[in-house]
Design an enzyme around this catalytic site. Structure first.
Site, PDB file in Angstrom:
ATOM      1  CG  HIS A  70      -2.007   0.973   1.143  1.00 44.38           C
ATOM      2  ND1 HIS A  70      -3.032   0.834   0.540  1.00 44.38           N
ATOM      3  CD2 HIS A  70      -1.829   2.396   1.650  1.00 44.38           C
ATOM      4  CE1 HIS A  70      -3.790   2.047   0.580  1.00 44.38           C
ATOM      5  NE2 HIS A  70      -3.189   2.877   1.073  1.00 44.38           N
ATOM      6  CG  ASP A  72      -2.215   6.329   0.301  1.00 44.90           C
ATOM      7  OD1 ASP A  72      -3.264   6.272  -0.622  1.00 44.90           O
ATOM      8  OD2 ASP A  72      -2.252   5.704   1.604  1.00 44.90           O
ATOM      9  CD  GLU A 172      -6.695   3.837   1.234  1.00 52.33           C
ATOM     10  OE1 GLU A 172      -6.336   3.501   2.611  1.00 52.33           O
ATOM     11  OE2 GLU A 172      -5.996   4.533   0.532  1.00 52.33           O
ATOM     12  CG  HIS A 199     -10.668   5.012   3.426  1.00 53.07           C
ATOM     13  ND1 HIS A 199     -10.668   6.436   3.949  1.00 53.07           N
ATOM     14  CD2 HIS A 199      -9.379   4.806   3.246  1.00 53.07           C
ATOM     15  CE1 HIS A 199      -9.265   6.882   4.329  1.00 53.07           C
ATOM     16  NE2 HIS A 199      -8.586   5.789   3.994  1.00 53.07           N
ATOM     17  CG  HIS A 245      -9.260   1.642   5.853  1.00 50.58           C
ATOM     18  ND1 HIS A 245      -9.281   2.467   6.665  1.00 50.58           N
ATOM     19  CD2 HIS A 245      -8.314   1.799   4.922  1.00 50.58           C
ATOM     20  CE1 HIS A 245      -8.229   3.260   6.399  1.00 50.58           C
ATOM     21  NE2 HIS A 245      -7.378   2.745   5.328  1.00 50.58           N
ATOM     22  CG  HIS A 266      -3.037   0.039   4.546  1.00 53.34           C
ATOM     23  ND1 HIS A 266      -3.971  -0.365   3.507  1.00 53.34           N
ATOM     24  CD2 HIS A 266      -3.371   1.093   4.963  1.00 53.34           C
ATOM     25  CE1 HIS A 266      -4.985   0.369   3.588  1.00 53.34           C
ATOM     26  NE2 HIS A 266      -4.754   1.472   4.313  1.00 53.34           N
ATOM     27  CG  ASP A 335      -0.882   3.919   5.347  1.00 55.96           C
ATOM     28  OD1 ASP A 335      -1.250   4.468   4.191  1.00 55.96           O
ATOM     29  OD2 ASP A 335      -1.625   4.144   6.243  1.00 55.96           O
TER      30      ASP A 335
END
Length: 455
Positions: A70, A72, A172, A199, A245, A266, A335
């Site tokens: 993961h 971002d 996500e 999420h 999540h 993650h 993450d």
């Protein structure tokens, strides 16, 4: 560099410091100095041992480079640069934790880049925003020669042989598909190979681990009939189901429904840090039965349940999960660029060798670490594709989310016009549930207008 944990804090002592003071102590005499000499000798030996572990970590990662579950970076590109790739050089980007130079330094060979949009976009323009985030990932992974966009386990393995950094695309948050299986399928055709069901907000069909957004609350229905259809369609497509999540109840329901292994892309251990985003032991056992994977998150809040954390704290999660379900069920999902606080010594993607060094010092074997670094993820990806192939005769699902479940005033149900050329009542039924029909408002306005004219 030596790390000493005392009273929850980490102090650092350089090897050069030890060696210099060792020589000074040799020139002095006296029992106190001789005791100091012995201590420094021990420290010098430890320093050389740790230096050896560092070399071993880099050597291991050069042979088994990391697949990061993961990342971002795409979110940061939107926030900081409005996705204007022409304005930056991805080899060296300030204000982020990920760029090409640091990926090479950290022996990162593949990443699942998240196409993430805020929960506030749910029931609004989440689909459009997700498309734009997929676009920026596809652009950066095709415009830079260091990157390579991949969509299968074989392509992922081939990219490693070509010394490319492989890009996998994940979504996500299930709010990105707007409760639409056709939208899910179109995202797959654009290269998406994984999706987190939630999420920090519930969707109309799955439940989040977070209570931050007060939307789509329900009881005893953490995965609805439509939610199960989403999982089934992801199995049919060969798309990895991601439970990071998701609430524990949703995760349990998925683990008992999915034909394919799933991942927590993650997440960390709830036993070590009791945060709702982490995974409890009983759920880890269910994951083991599913042959799935938990990819440990490095964010301080999920590692130490505090603002500060160390590599020691991260390793505690790896050790505990290994004791519970074995190293064959563990991966790494850093993450980076999603979270903002990371452990000392793990501030960006170039620092991954420091984590592997710590695990080597804890007697993790090369075989275990090779599994954690990449082989476990490849196994899961291959098994997901194998289930897809087994389901190849199955037609695309035509299950639709119920209007009363979606509760979305922006959702229009298209039906043929009636013989008089007017839309049928059903065509605006979704809007009628949430307020007066527009035709009724117009009729009332005309009535008042006529009254005033007569007067």
């Amino acid at each position: 560099m030596l790390f000493f944990r005392q009273d929850g804090k980490v102090a650092q002592l350089g090897c050069g410091f030890v060696q210099v003071h060792f020589k000074v102590a040799e020139e002095r005499k006296g029992s106190l100095l001789m005791n100091s000499l012995r201590h420094l000798a021990v420290l010098s030996t430890l320093c050389h041992l740790i230096s050896g572990y560092s070399e071993k970590a880099h050597d291991l990662m050069s042979r088994y480079p990391l697949i990061d579950g993961h990342n971002d970076l795409a979110l940061r590109l939107r926030m900081l640069h409005n996705n204007q790739l022409s304005q930056i050089d991805l080899h060296n980007v300030s204000d982020v934790a990920t760029d090409i130079n640091r990926l090479h330094a950290g022996h990162v060979q593949a990443l699942m880049f998240a196409a993430y949009v805020l929960c506030g976009a749910q029931d609004m323009d989440a689909v459009r925003l997700t498309l734009e985030q997929i676009d920026v990932v596809r652009r950066m992974c095709t415009e830079y020669q260091d990157f390579e966009l991949v969509t299968s386990s074989q392509e992922l393995k081939n990219s490693e042989k070509r010394h490319k950094i492989a890009c996998l695309i994940s979504i996500e948050g299930g709010h990105s598909i707007d409760s639409s299986l056709p939208a899910l399928r179109m995202f797959y055709h654009l290269g998406v190979r994984s999706m987190a069901l939630t999420h920090t907000c519930n969707t109309p069909w799955a439940e989040s681990s977070s209570k931050h957004h007060n939307v789509y609350r329900r009881r005893n229905n953490s995965l609805t009939h439509f939610g199960k259809s989403v999982v089934e369609e992801m199995n049919r497509l060969g798309m990895i189901v991601d439970l990071s999540h998701s609430s524990w109840d949703t995760a349990w329901a998925v683990l008992n429904h999915s034909k394919s292994p799933v991942i927590f892309s993650h997440s960390s251990s709830h036993f070590v840090c009791s945060h709702s985003r982490n995974v409890p032991d009983w759920l880890l056992h269910e994951l083991k039965k599913n042959r799935g994977l938990i990819m440990v998150n490095l964010h301080n809040t999920f590692i130490s349940c505090n603002d500060e954390a160390t590599i020691y704290d991260v390793a505690e999660h790896f050790d505990h999960i290994k004791r519970v379900i074995g190293a064959e069920s563990i991966g790494i999902g850093g993450d980076f660029d999603g979270a903002v606080r990371f452990p000392q010594g793990l501030k960006d993607v170039s620092k991954y060798p420091s984590l592997i060094q710590e695990l080597l010092q804890r007697n993790w074997t090369e075989t275990e670490l090779a599994d954690v670094l990449r082989r476990n993820f490849l196994r899961v990806f291959e098994e997901v594709e194998r289930v897809r192939d087994q389901l190849s005769s199955k037609k695309p699902s035509e299950v639709q989310a119920l209007i009363e479940e979606v509760q979305n005033p922006c959702r229009l149900v298209l039906t043929p016009p009636n013989p008089k050329g007017l839309l049928s009542d059903h065509s605006y039924s979704s809007r009628a549930q949430h307020g007066p029909p527009s035709l009724l408002i117009l009729a009332i306005a005309l009535l008042f207008y006529s009254i005033f004219i007569i007067k």
